[in-house]
Motif scaffolding. Structure first.
Motif, mmCIF file in Angstrom:
data_model
loop_
_atom_site.group_PDB
_atom_site.id
_atom_site.type_symbol
_atom_site.label_atom_id
_atom_site.label_comp_id
_atom_site.label_asym_id
_atom_site.label_seq_id
_atom_site.Cartn_x
_atom_site.Cartn_y
_atom_site.Cartn_z
ATOM 1 N N ARG A 193 0.409 -0.979 -0.154
ATOM 2 C CA ARG A 193 -0.305 0.034 0.004
ATOM 3 C C ARG A 193 0.560 1.167 -0.186
ATOM 4 O O ARG A 193 0.229 2.205 0.207
ATOM 5 N N ARG A 194 2.013 1.270 -0.485
ATOM 6 C CA ARG A 194 2.587 2.160 -0.297
ATOM 7 C C ARG A 194 3.910 2.458 -1.266
ATOM 8 O O ARG A 194 4.380 1.236 -1.287
ATOM 9 N N LEU B 197 -0.525 4.065 -1.735
ATOM 10 C CA LEU B 197 -1.170 3.789 -2.316
ATOM 11 C C LEU B 197 -3.163 4.986 -2.665
ATOM 12 O O LEU B 197 -3.201 5.193 -4.063
ATOM 13 N N SER B 198 -2.760 5.427 -1.036
ATOM 14 C CA SER B 198 -4.387 6.863 -1.227
ATOM 15 C C SER B 198 -3.592 7.791 -1.519
ATOM 16 O O SER B 198 -5.051 8.173 -1.936
ATOM 17 N N LYS C 215 -9.094 2.117 -1.869
ATOM 18 C CA LYS C 215 -8.687 1.715 -2.625
ATOM 19 C C LYS C 215 -8.609 0.046 -1.882
ATOM 20 O O LYS C 215 -8.627 0.120 -1.091
ATOM 21 N N GLU D 157 -8.432 -4.136 -2.383
ATOM 22 C CA GLU D 157 -7.258 -5.276 -2.483
ATOM 23 C C GLU D 157 -6.589 -5.481 -3.611
ATOM 24 O O GLU D 157 -5.415 -5.555 -4.391
ATOM 25 N N GLU E 106 -4.721 -2.926 -4.936
ATOM 26 C CA GLU E 106 -3.034 -3.311 -3.896
ATOM 27 C C GLU E 106 -1.911 -4.032 -4.463
ATOM 28 O O GLU E 106 -0.868 -4.451 -4.947
#
Length: 283
Positions: free
Chosen positions: A81-82, A97-98, A110, A112, A115
């Motif tokens: 997520r990043r 990710l957000s 966001k 899965e 991701e």
């Protein structure tokens, strides 16, 4: 050094151990110390006066970010997520990710599935332009690319200069008449690329395939030469420790065209000294 003649916001070079002013008349800031009631520079850099406060900004130092800064960085790692981003700072920045635009352009949670597709957006080695939106508890920068002005970089080359040379301008997106665009990252990373037409497309429904594509567009010969010439100008100005501004780039480029100097001669010959002397005299 006569600090009384230094106006607020003006810069002058200094070296370690040089006496700047009296401690009775001015307050010492970062990069200085007091000895025998004198304010003395502790690092090599530029002296800056703000009213009665005198500071010295180091010529060679890591980038110290502020919220709202525009930075150019390189993806170093993809994590859950990043993304970790090298932004020429003391530690890697973080792009969540957000904090990126996803296909469809709709601000949503966001999932899965997003991701699992993170490497289709950014992967290791990708260059991007982003904005500093916050800081984590450990001091790491949190970036975002929620505007179509930001995102993956293509069709150009990266030039690295000391961050102290990049001044805060009204806009760090510069379009030169020679068909070259500049993105001046305040972290000292400068992106030089071919001119991109402004898209009329709004934030919603943007073409994610084009925005996140790893494929460069076709760049014609004259544009390649212009990109190389502008990159060389930046390197020469940085070697002479000249602060970088949009007007300076334009003056330097016009001087090169008038003198009919090619890129190789600018880098290897004495034309770099002549160019800096000419444009600094004009200014």
């Amino acid at each position: 050094m006569d600090i009384d003649d230094l106006e607020t916001g003006e810069f002058r070079l200094t070296c370690p151990g040089e006496t700047i002013t009296s401690a009775h008349d001015f307050m010492r800031g970062h990069g200085t110390y007091v000895d025998d009631e004198l304010v003395i520079a502790s690092v090599a850099g530029t002296v800056q006066r703000v009213n009665k406060l005198v500071t010295v900004r180091a010529a060679r130092s890591r980038y110290n970010a502020e919220v709202g800064d525009l930075v150019v960085g390189r993806i170093t790692e993809v994590q859950p997520r990043r993304w970790k981003v090298d932004a020429n700072s003391r530690q890697d920045a973080v792009l969540m990710l957000s904090s990126v635009n996803l296909p469809g352009g709709v601000q949503r949670r966001k999932l899965e599935s997003d991701e699992l597709q993170m490497r289709t957006f950014f992967e290791e080695g990708d260059l991007l332009v982003a904005e500093v939106q916050a800081f984590f508890a450990d001091g790491a920068m949190s970036l975002h690319t929620r505007s179509l002005k930001f995102g993956k970089l293509r069709n150009g080359q990266l030039v690295i200069v000391p961050p102290v040379l990049v001044r805060r301008l009204k806009s760090h997106f510069i379009a030169l008449p020679c068909g070259v665009d500049l993105i001046l990252g305040l972290n000292g990373y400068i992106w030089v690329c071919k001119h991109m037409q402004d898209s009329d497309q709004g934030e919603e429904g943007f073409d994610a395939e084009a925005v996140y594509s790893n494929q460069n567009d076709e760049v014609d010969g004259p544009t390649r030469i212009a990109i190389s010439r502008v990159s060389s100008i930046i390197r020469v100005l940085a070697d002479h420790f000249v602060p970088l501004t949009d007007t300076l780039f334009l003056e330097a480029y016009n001087w090169l065209i008038e003198q009919e100097v090619n890129t190789k001669d600018l880098i290897l010959g004495d034309f770099g000294d002549a160019m800096v002397a000419a444009i600094c005299t004009v200014r």
